[in-house]
Motif scaffolding. Structure first.
Motif, PDB file in Angstrom:
ATOM      1  N   THR A 122       0.843  -1.211   0.000  1.00 28.33           N
ATOM      2  CA  THR A 122       0.000   0.000   0.000  1.00 28.33           C
ATOM      3  C   THR A 122       0.874   1.255   0.000  1.00 28.33           C
ATOM      4  O   THR A 122       0.536   2.248  -0.637  1.00 28.33           O
ATOM      5  N   TYR A 123       2.006   1.222   0.716  1.00 27.69           N
ATOM      6  CA  TYR A 123       2.908   2.381   0.729  1.00 27.69           C
ATOM      7  C   TYR A 123       3.474   2.642  -0.664  1.00 27.69           C
ATOM      8  O   TYR A 123       3.618   3.794  -1.092  1.00 27.69           O
ATOM      9  N   LYS A 124       3.808   1.561  -1.373  1.00 32.67           N
ATOM     10  CA  LYS A 124       4.351   1.701  -2.723  1.00 32.67           C
ATOM     11  C   LYS A 124       3.313   2.300  -3.655  1.00 32.67           C
ATOM     12  O   LYS A 124       3.613   3.187  -4.472  1.00 32.67           O
ATOM     13  N   ILE A 125       2.076   1.826  -3.550  1.00 40.37           N
ATOM     14  CA  ILE A 125       0.993   2.353  -4.390  1.00 40.37           C
ATOM     15  C   ILE A 125       0.778   3.836  -4.098  1.00 40.37           C
ATOM     16  O   ILE A 125       0.571   4.640  -5.017  1.00 40.37           O
ATOM     17  N   ILE A 126       0.848   4.194  -2.816  1.00 43.15           N
ATOM     18  CA  ILE A 126       0.694   5.605  -2.434  1.00 43.15           C
ATOM     19  C   ILE A 126       1.760   6.457  -3.101  1.00 43.15           C
ATOM     20  O   ILE A 126       1.494   7.569  -3.587  1.00 43.15           O
ATOM     21  N   GLY A 127       3.007   5.946  -3.127  1.00 40.51           N
ATOM     22  CA  GLY A 127       4.094   6.688  -3.759  1.00 40.51           C
ATOM     23  C   GLY A 127       3.819   6.994  -5.215  1.00 40.51           C
ATOM     24  O   GLY A 127       4.119   8.085  -5.715  1.00 40.51           O
ATOM     25  N   VAL A 128       3.224   6.026  -5.908  1.00 42.67           N
ATOM     26  CA  VAL A 128       2.885   6.232  -7.319  1.00 42.67           C
ATOM     27  C   VAL A 128       1.734   7.234  -7.457  1.00 42.67           C
ATOM     28  O   VAL A 128       1.763   8.124  -8.309  1.00 42.67           O
ATOM     29  N   ILE A 129       0.725   7.087  -6.606  1.00 45.17           N
ATOM     30  CA  ILE A 129      -0.422   7.994  -6.652  1.00 45.17           C
ATOM     31  C   ILE A 129       0.016   9.437  -6.411  1.00 45.17           C
ATOM     32  O   ILE A 129      -0.488  10.374  -7.037  1.00 45.17           O
ATOM     33  N   MET A 130       0.982   9.614  -5.517  1.00 43.62           N
ATOM     34  CA  MET A 130       1.418  10.968  -5.156  1.00 43.62           C
ATOM     35  C   MET A 130       2.099  11.697  -6.311  1.00 43.62           C
ATOM     36  O   MET A 130       2.187  12.929  -6.308  1.00 43.62           O
ATOM     37  N   LEU A 131       2.575  10.967  -7.298  1.00 38.20           N
ATOM     38  CA  LEU A 131       3.146  11.620  -8.475  1.00 38.20           C
ATOM     39  C   LEU A 131       2.087  12.438  -9.222  1.00 38.20           C
ATOM     40  O   LEU A 131       2.397  13.392  -9.926  1.00 38.20           O
ATOM     41  N   SER A 154      -9.516  11.631   5.901  1.00 40.84           N
ATOM     42  CA  SER A 154      -9.229  10.252   5.503  1.00 40.84           C
ATOM     43  C   SER A 154      -8.492  10.211   4.170  1.00 40.84           C
ATOM     44  O   SER A 154      -7.554   9.424   3.989  1.00 40.84           O
ATOM     45  N   GLY A 155      -8.916  11.060   3.236  1.00 38.52           N
ATOM     46  CA  GLY A 155      -8.262  11.096   1.932  1.00 38.52           C
ATOM     47  C   GLY A 155      -6.821  11.544   2.012  1.00 38.52           C
ATOM     48  O   GLY A 155      -5.988  11.175   1.176  1.00 38.52           O
ATOM     49  N   THR A 156      -6.495  12.346   3.039  1.00 33.95           N
ATOM     50  CA  THR A 156      -5.136  12.855   3.213  1.00 33.95           C
ATOM     51  C   THR A 156      -4.269  11.899   4.012  1.00 33.95           C
ATOM     52  O   THR A 156      -3.049  12.076   4.084  1.00 33.95           O
ATOM     53  N   LEU A 157      -4.864  10.878   4.612  1.00 31.26           N
ATOM     54  CA  LEU A 157      -4.143   9.989   5.522  1.00 31.26           C
ATOM     55  C   LEU A 157      -2.847   9.419   4.941  1.00 31.26           C
ATOM     56  O   LEU A 157      -1.808   9.429   5.620  1.00 31.26           O
ATOM     57  N   PRO A 158      -2.841   8.915   3.702  1.00 32.83           N
ATOM     58  CA  PRO A 158      -1.579   8.390   3.164  1.00 32.83           C
ATOM     59  C   PRO A 158      -0.464   9.437   3.136  1.00 32.83           C
ATOM     60  O   PRO A 158       0.696   9.126   3.434  1.00 32.83           O
ATOM     61  N   ILE A 159      -0.810  10.671   2.799  1.00 30.13           N
ATOM     62  CA  ILE A 159       0.190  11.734   2.728  1.00 30.13           C
ATOM     63  C   ILE A 159       0.632  12.136   4.132  1.00 30.13           C
ATOM     64  O   ILE A 159       1.809  12.427   4.369  1.00 30.13           O
ATOM     65  N   THR A 160      -0.303  12.140   5.081  1.00 29.16           N
ATOM     66  CA  THR A 160       0.045  12.461   6.466  1.00 29.16           C
ATOM     67  C   THR A 160       1.032  11.442   7.018  1.00 29.16           C
ATOM     68  O   THR A 160       2.025  11.803   7.669  1.00 29.16           O
ATOM     69  N   MET A 161       0.773  10.167   6.755  1.00 28.06           N
ATOM     70  CA  MET A 161       1.668   9.112   7.234  1.00 28.06           C
ATOM     71  C   MET A 161       3.042   9.223   6.588  1.00 28.06           C
ATOM     72  O   MET A 161       4.070   9.115   7.265  1.00 28.06           O
ATOM     73  N   LYS A 162       3.062   9.456   5.308  1.00 22.31           N
ATOM     74  CA  LYS A 162       4.328   9.584   4.577  1.00 22.31           C
ATOM     75  C   LYS A 162       5.140  10.776   5.099  1.00 22.31           C
ATOM     76  O   LYS A 162       6.349  10.672   5.331  1.00 22.31           O
ATOM     77  N   SER A 163       4.485  11.912   5.295  1.00 19.46           N
ATOM     78  CA  SER A 163       5.176  13.111   5.785  1.00 19.46           C
ATOM     79  C   SER A 163       5.682  12.926   7.208  1.00 19.46           C
ATOM     80  O   SER A 163       6.797  13.337   7.544  1.00 19.46           O
ATOM     81  N   ALA A 164       4.860  12.297   8.070  1.00 27.32           N
ATOM     82  CA  ALA A 164       5.259  12.089   9.466  1.00 27.32           C
ATOM     83  C   ALA A 164       6.471  11.172   9.562  1.00 27.32           C
ATOM     84  O   ALA A 164       7.379  11.402  10.377  1.00 27.32           O
ATOM     85  N   GLU A 165       6.499  10.152   8.748  1.00 25.19           N
ATOM     86  CA  GLU A 165       7.602   9.188   8.807  1.00 25.19           C
ATOM     87  C   GLU A 165       8.876   9.738   8.160  1.00 25.19           C
ATOM     88  O   GLU A 165       9.963   9.670   8.739  1.00 25.19           O
ATOM     89  N   GLU A 166       8.749  10.280   6.945  1.00 22.35           N
ATOM     90  CA  GLU A 166       9.927  10.679   6.187  1.00 22.35           C
ATOM     91  C   GLU A 166      10.465  12.050   6.593  1.00 22.35           C
ATOM     92  O   GLU A 166      11.681  12.270   6.550  1.00 22.35           O
ATOM     93  N   ASN A 167       9.584  12.969   6.979  1.00 22.86           N
ATOM     94  CA  ASN A 167      10.020  14.330   7.300  1.00 22.86           C
ATOM     95  C   ASN A 167      10.180  14.590   8.790  1.00 22.86           C
ATOM     96  O   ASN A 167      10.991  15.424   9.191  1.00 22.86           O
ATOM     97  N   LEU A 168       9.380  13.894   9.599  1.00 24.84           N
ATOM     98  CA  LEU A 168       9.364  14.202  11.036  1.00 24.84           C
ATOM     99  C   LEU A 168       9.976  13.111  11.911  1.00 24.84           C
ATOM    100  O   LEU A 168      10.069  13.276  13.121  1.00 24.84           O
TER     101      LEU A 168
END
Length: 409
Positions: A178-187, A264-278
């Motif tokens: 799911t994280y990989k799919i999110i990365g593609v969607i974020m493009l 809820s729609g922002t959740l994947p981006i919130t998780m990605k930002s919290a892990e990678e940036n914070l």
């Protein structure tokens, strides 16, 4: 463009969408017919991954805690933080509304109508957290029930020890997918943001916003004050971190949530930002952020307080200190009672108005600009979720300070 950060690209998409939306105001159907579908496609891609993401990541996050007592401790900190900041948020809203006389000089429309879904009973909501049919909860996207089911599965996996490793490895791999799919969607995110904001500006425009501009400005001011003051203080006090870095790191989620008005729609981006940036570990983001996207409504609480005073002033009614304390209590409890319900902001407002005897018809006054207000309150909701994740990580001694501080210039 390849050298630009995701935050910059999303911001450019937002700015360009506003400009194009203003340009297309004479022909709003063009924006709705030809541009909005690209935004809808992006939201559909996000929705596609939300349930698999929440379910798998919560199971992995629960198992990663590896101790039921630790799970209870983290859960207690999370819920306590969400309740405290929500109560503080609605207080800020009430103070601002009183100081600015937010409803002064507004005339009541007599022909407007709005339908408000009945608010669920808080006790029923708490009882229904445990799903009788977990598969139905997954299909319906009932987030509270999905969260409960995932935590129960995670606790079960912890309980059987070595035998549960096979199942844990499956959900761990599924979460990584799911994280990989999110990365593609974020493009596609900058295009999606552009396509979502353009029709909002084109359809609403200044003609709709100007009569209620004071209300909008007060709500936005309350949201900004809460984000800057409350979260900065709690981050500095409990996590001992630089608040500026926090806002910089969570900016992609803030911009995206402002555009989509969906926690809820922002959740994947919130998780990605919290892990990678914070520097928040997955074991914390997987638990705290899905729960926050469901029950944490700081921005919505600000909206409740301001709109209640606005409606009271428009109708020429005075709210006593006791009534305003009732609003604080009701809005705080309602953030859980309406969790996962579509249109939760409007439902919560209905509950608040009923609690202090204000006319429900007052909701029609703000229905026309509710989408504009929803953008600000959702942005604050998401920011509050992320601040909780940082604070819980820091108090558990698991925040990666090197990563957190790595991008401070």
């Amino acid at each position: 463009m390849k050298k630009l950060s995701l935050t910059t690209k999303i911001f450019l998409g937002l700015a360009l969408g506003i400009v194009v939306g203003l340009f297309l105001q004479p022909v709003p159907d063009v924006a709705s017919t030809y541009i909005k579908p690209f935004g809808t496609l992006f939201l559909n891609m996000i929705k596609l991954i939300i349930v698999p993401l929440v379910f798998s990541s919560l199971i992995v996050g629960t198992c990663s805690l590896d101790d039921v007592r630790k799970l209870g401790r983290i859960g207690g900190k999370t819920v306590a933080y969400y309740m405290f900041t929500t109560a503080f948020a609605v207080t800020i809203g009430l103070v601002l509304a009183n100081l600015t006389n937010v409803g002064g000089g507004f005339s009541i429309p007599t022909d407007a109508k709005v339908d408000v879904t009945a608010a669920p009973n808080v006790i029923d909501t708490l009882i229904n957290i445990i799903p009788s049919n977990p598969l139905k909860a997954l299909v319906d996207g009932n987030m509270l029930q999905i969260i409960a089911f995932a935590i129960i599965i995670g606790i079960g996996i912890i309980g059987i020890g070595e035998k549960g490793k096979v199942l844990f490895n499956f959900f761990d791999a599924f979460a990584e997918v799911t994280y990989k799919i999110i990365g593609v969607i974020m493009l596609y995110a900058p295009i999606g943001v552009f396509a979502l904001i353009t029709p909002v500006v084109a359809v609403n425009g200044p003609a709709v916003l100007l009569p209620l501009m004071k209300l909008i400005l007060v709500v936005y001011a309350g949201c900004i004050l809460h984000a800057v003051i409350t979260y900065s203080i709690t981050l500095k006090l409990f996590a001992k971190v630089n608040p500026f870095k926090f806002f910089k790191g969570i900016a992609p989620a803030m911009i995206f949530s402002f555009t989509t008005a969906s926690s809820s729609g922002t959740l994947p981006i919130t998780m990605k930002s919290a892990e990678e940036n914070l520097g928040v570990p997955k074991s914390i983001t997987s638990f705290v952020l899905p729960l926050g996207a469901t029950i944490n409504m700081d921005g919505t609480a600000i909206y409740q307080g301001i709109c209640a005073i606005f409606i009271a002033q428009v109708y020429g009614l005075d709210l006593s200190i006791g009534a305003q304390l009732t609003i604080i209590l009701t809005a705080t409890l309602a953030s859980i009672g309406t969790a996962g319900v579509p249109g939760a902001g409007m439902i919560m407002l209905g509950m608040v108005l009923q609690s202090v005897g204000l006319p429900m018809e007052g909701i029609i006054l703000i229905a026309g600009v509710d989408r504009i207000l929803d953008m600000a309150r959702t942005c604050v909701n998401v920011t509050g979720d992320a601040s909780c994740a940082v604070i819980v990580s820091a108090t558990e001694g698991e925040l990666n300070m090197e990563r957190y501080n790595s991008t401070i210039k």
